[in-house]
Design an enzyme around this catalytic site. Structure first.
Site, PDB file in Angstrom:
ATOM      1  N   GLY A  24       0.793  -1.066   0.055  1.00  0.00           N
ATOM      2  CA  GLY A  24       0.051  -0.013   0.132  1.00  0.00           C
ATOM      3  C   GLY A  24       0.840   1.093   0.112  1.00  0.00           C
ATOM      4  O   GLY A  24       1.446   1.548   1.012  1.00  0.00           O
ATOM      5  N   ARG A  48      -0.454  -2.056  -5.897  1.00  0.00           N
ATOM      6  CA  ARG A  48      -1.212  -2.579  -7.444  1.00  0.00           C
ATOM      7  C   ARG A  48      -0.866  -1.606  -8.228  1.00  0.00           C
ATOM      8  O   ARG A  48      -0.936  -1.892  -9.413  1.00  0.00           O
ATOM      9  CB  ARG A  48      -2.514  -3.107  -6.942  1.00  0.00           C
ATOM     10  CG  ARG A  48      -3.317  -1.674  -6.695  1.00  0.00           C
ATOM     11  CD  ARG A  48      -4.860  -2.189  -6.172  1.00  0.00           C
ATOM     12  NE  ARG A  48      -5.427  -1.115  -5.684  1.00  0.00           N
ATOM     13  CZ  ARG A  48      -6.333  -0.528  -5.682  1.00  0.00           C
ATOM     14  NH1 ARG A  48      -7.411  -1.024  -6.543  1.00  0.00           N
ATOM     15  NH2 ARG A  48      -6.873   0.641  -5.363  1.00  0.00           N
ATOM     16  N   LYS A 179     -13.577   4.487  16.053  1.00  0.00           N
ATOM     17  CA  LYS A 179     -13.390   6.010  16.167  1.00  0.00           C
ATOM     18  C   LYS A 179     -13.821   6.583  14.747  1.00  0.00           C
ATOM     19  O   LYS A 179     -14.307   7.851  14.775  1.00  0.00           O
ATOM     20  CB  LYS A 179     -12.337   6.457  16.849  1.00  0.00           C
ATOM     21  CG  LYS A 179     -10.884   6.341  16.251  1.00  0.00           C
ATOM     22  CD  LYS A 179     -10.652   6.894  14.876  1.00  0.00           C
ATOM     23  CE  LYS A 179      -9.312   6.442  14.257  1.00  0.00           C
ATOM     24  NZ  LYS A 179      -9.223   7.104  12.803  1.00  0.00           N
TER      25      LYS A 179
HETATM   26  N1  NAD Z   1      -3.743   8.243   6.196  1.00  0.00           N
HETATM   27  C1  NAD Z   1      -3.687   8.099   7.578  1.00  0.00           C
HETATM   28  O1  NAD Z   1      -3.424   9.080   8.157  1.00  0.00           O
HETATM   29  C2  NAD Z   1      -3.910   6.829   8.263  1.00  0.00           C
HETATM   30  C3  NAD Z   1      -3.275   6.736   9.419  1.00  0.00           C
HETATM   31  C4  NAD Z   1      -3.494   5.589   9.992  1.00  0.00           C
HETATM   32  C5  NAD Z   1      -4.343   4.455   9.461  1.00  0.00           C
HETATM   33  N2  NAD Z   1      -4.779   4.671   8.266  1.00  0.00           N
HETATM   34  C6  NAD Z   1      -5.217   3.420   7.590  1.00  0.00           C
HETATM   35  O2  NAD Z   1      -4.585   2.979   6.623  1.00  0.00           O
HETATM   36  C7  NAD Z   1      -5.338   2.305   5.489  1.00  0.00           C
HETATM   37  C8  NAD Z   1      -4.877   3.127   4.187  1.00  0.00           C
HETATM   38  O3  NAD Z   1      -5.052   4.316   4.316  1.00  0.00           O
HETATM   39  P1  NAD Z   1      -4.418   5.467   3.459  1.00  0.00           P
HETATM   40  O4  NAD Z   1      -4.644   6.851   4.050  1.00  0.00           O
HETATM   41  O5  NAD Z   1      -3.197   5.027   3.164  1.00  0.00           O
HETATM   42  O6  NAD Z   1      -5.331   5.456   2.088  1.00  0.00           O
HETATM   43  P2  NAD Z   1      -5.076   5.875   0.711  1.00  0.00           P
HETATM   44  O7  NAD Z   1      -6.465   5.758  -0.067  1.00  0.00           O
HETATM   45  O8  NAD Z   1      -4.179   6.975   0.477  1.00  0.00           O
HETATM   46  O9  NAD Z   1      -4.133   4.300   0.066  1.00  0.00           O
HETATM   47  C9  NAD Z   1      -4.922   3.091   0.108  1.00  0.00           C
HETATM   48  C10 NAD Z   1      -4.001   2.175  -0.404  1.00  0.00           C
HETATM   49  O10 NAD Z   1      -4.562   0.828  -0.554  1.00  0.00           O
HETATM   50  C11 NAD Z   1      -4.358   0.201  -1.779  1.00  0.00           C
HETATM   51  N3  NAD Z   1      -5.668  -0.564  -2.005  1.00  0.00           N
HETATM   52  C12 NAD Z   1      -7.047  -0.244  -2.247  1.00  0.00           C
HETATM   53  N4  NAD Z   1      -7.658  -1.047  -2.613  1.00  0.00           N
HETATM   54  C13 NAD Z   1      -6.925  -2.088  -3.001  1.00  0.00           C
HETATM   55  C14 NAD Z   1      -6.990  -3.321  -3.594  1.00  0.00           C
HETATM   56  N5  NAD Z   1      -8.024  -3.827  -3.895  1.00  0.00           N
HETATM   57  N6  NAD Z   1      -5.993  -4.356  -3.578  1.00  0.00           N
HETATM   58  C15 NAD Z   1      -4.866  -3.652  -3.430  1.00  0.00           C
HETATM   59  N7  NAD Z   1      -4.312  -2.453  -3.013  1.00  0.00           N
HETATM   60  C16 NAD Z   1      -5.673  -1.872  -2.399  1.00  0.00           C
HETATM   61  C17 NAD Z   1      -4.367   1.606  -2.617  1.00  0.00           C
HETATM   62  O11 NAD Z   1      -3.523   1.218  -3.972  1.00  0.00           O
HETATM   63  C18 NAD Z   1      -3.466   2.456  -1.906  1.00  0.00           C
HETATM   64  O12 NAD Z   1      -1.899   2.003  -2.112  1.00  0.00           O
HETATM   65  C19 NAD Z   1      -6.891   2.620   5.742  1.00  0.00           C
HETATM   66  O13 NAD Z   1      -7.312   1.493   6.597  1.00  0.00           O
HETATM   67  C20 NAD Z   1      -6.623   3.984   7.023  1.00  0.00           C
HETATM   68  O14 NAD Z   1      -7.680   3.819   7.769  1.00  0.00           O
HETATM   69  C21 NAD Z   1      -4.578   5.984   7.620  1.00  0.00           C
HETATM   70  O1  G3P Z   2      -7.971  10.464   7.598  1.00  0.00           O
HETATM   71  P1  G3P Z   2      -8.810   9.539   8.576  1.00  0.00           P
HETATM   72  O2  G3P Z   2     -10.122  10.044   8.927  1.00  0.00           O
HETATM   73  O3  G3P Z   2      -8.435   8.155   7.958  1.00  0.00           O
HETATM   74  O4  G3P Z   2      -7.725   9.364   9.902  1.00  0.00           O
HETATM   75  C1  G3P Z   2      -6.561   8.838   9.794  1.00  0.00           C
HETATM   76  C2  G3P Z   2      -5.871   8.228  11.195  1.00  0.00           C
HETATM   77  O5  G3P Z   2      -6.766   7.099  11.350  1.00  0.00           O
HETATM   78  C3  G3P Z   2      -5.845   9.181  12.223  1.00  0.00           C
HETATM   79  O6  G3P Z   2      -5.132   8.414  13.153  1.00  0.00           O
END
Ligand code: NAD
Ligand code: G3P
Length: 322
Positions: A24, A48, A179
């Site tokens: 990811g 991907r 949350k």
């Molecule tokens: N952004 C933040 O601040 C943050 C912080 C903590 C946790 N998270 C968690 O991390 C996870 C990802 O968040 P993000 O902010 O990076 O989202 P994003 O939308 O920026 O990235 C999502 C990633 O998942 C991949 N993905 C989506 N569908 C897919 C599939 N079918 N097969 C393979 N890969 C796939 C995408 O290609 C991308 O690399 C979420 O569950 C989010 O809650 C995010």
């Molecule tokens: O941007 P959100 O709402 O997915 O929040 C990102 C993280 O989960 C914060 O800890």
């Protein structure tokens, strides 16, 4: 007096450079890659959408980290099962969501897919945009395998990122996941300009709700008062950087869900999580009134104003039962 360092110090885990695959390359995967590289580790960042092979990315790695959004977790596990993951390496899951097909958490899916590997949940108040700026933050790495949690702690811990271990992966994971539903409600509260009293009431009662269902599903009460529970709720419910908060805020300002999600252009896990959470709550007969209003709002069954009225007009009762 016992010094903090006496309790905390742990020389059993080496901090020599390791090789990680981070799955990811979205906002969170990229921020985690930055933290690991800051500590001198080698990172294979896989997505991907990038032109690199999953098989090559996991070759000879010491730790696998998944930061893919919920909708990609099951399919990525299936893909990995056809490949050769190095034996017994820790698998870290940083996804905050619930699987719509099984209603399971990401760590449960990883545990079923790779039962010979220790599974570590990484979760906390971690807005990726702040972490990428190098601002200080803290998180939790939780596992039933403490040695695996300590390895992951060493991988990410630095003077800008404080990492605590925990024995409660389910509580840690559910705090970060549930949350997101409340962050949508908090965005509505601020979008409607309901005031500070209302926001405090909302968050406090939401924590009670999260603890009610979170402990039913196996999390420990104290975990929900920690960084991955209350800590993450405070961050996400108070920051316009949070995509889930922005969903609620946009709805309160009269935008449609489709409009808000298009404008966001990245993952707001709370939308899917709300639907799965309501399915679980109905199945398990657990009352979650705030999440229920969020569900109705997201599914076009109620307006933001009506959702507030419904919460205010519920039957009167004690704050806590003896
Ligand atoms: N952004 C933040 O601040 C943050 C912080 C903590 C946790 N998270 C968690 O991390 C996870 C990802 O968040 P993000 O902010 O990076 O989202 P994003 O939308 O920026 O990235 C999502 C990633 O998942 C991949 N993905 C989506 N569908 C897919 C599939 N079918 N097969 C393979 N890969 C796939 C995408 O290609 C991308 O690399 C979420 O569950 C989010 O809650 C995010
Ligand atoms: O941007 P959100 O709402 O997915 O929040 C990102 C993280 O989960 C914060 O800890």
């Amino acid at each position: 007096m016992i010094q903090d360092s006496t309790i905390m110090s742990d020389s059993s885990v080496s901090n020599e450079p390791l090789t990680l695959a981070i799955l990811g390359a979205g906002a969170w995967g990229s921020a985690l890659a930055q933290l690991a590289r800051y500590n001198g580790h080698t990172v294979h960042l896989w997505s991907r959408r990038l032109d690199n092979s999953l098989a090559e990315s996991i070759d000879s790695i010491d730790v696998l980290v998944s930061a893919i959004s919920m909708r990609g977790v099951a399919v990525t596990i299936e893909q990995l099962q056809t490949l050769k993951l190095p034996d017994k390496i820790p698998i870290v899951t940083a996804t905050k969501g619930l699987d719509p097909d099984s209603t399971l958490t990401p760590s449960q899916l990883w545990g079923m897919g790779f039962s010979d590997h220790p599974i570590v949940v990484l979760s906390g108040p971690n807005l990726s945009a702040e972490i990428e700026q190098g601002l200080p933050a803290a998180t939790v790495v939780a596992s039933e395998d403490l040695e695996a949690a300590k390895i992951v702690q060493q991988v990410f811990a630095s003077n800008r990122f404080r990492v605590y271990t925990s024995f409660d992966p389910m509580g840690t994971e559910l705090g970060g996941t549930l949350k997101n539903v409340i962050a949508i409600a908090a965005g509505v509260c601020d979008g409607l300009q309901l005031g500070t009293n209302a926001k405090s009431a909302l968050l406090t009662r939401a924590l009670t709700e999260i603890i009610r269902i979170g402990t039913h599903l196996g999390g420990k009460t104290e975990t929900f008062f920690g960084l991955s529970g209350l800590g993450d709720m405070l961050t996400t419910c108070n920051s316009a950087l949070s995509r889930n908060y922005r969903v609620g805020y946009g709805l309160a300002k009269g935008k449609t869900l489709e409009q808000v999600l298009t404008e966001l252009g990245s993952t707001a896990e709370g939308v899917n999580t709300t639907n799965v959470l309501i399915e679980i709550a109905h199945r398990e007969q657990i009352p979650i009134p705030i999440s229920w209003q969020v569900y109705q709002l997201l599914n076009h069954q109620i307006t933001p104003q009506k959702a507030v009225e419904a919460l205010m007009e519920r039957d009167l009762k004690p704050e806590f039962y003896r």
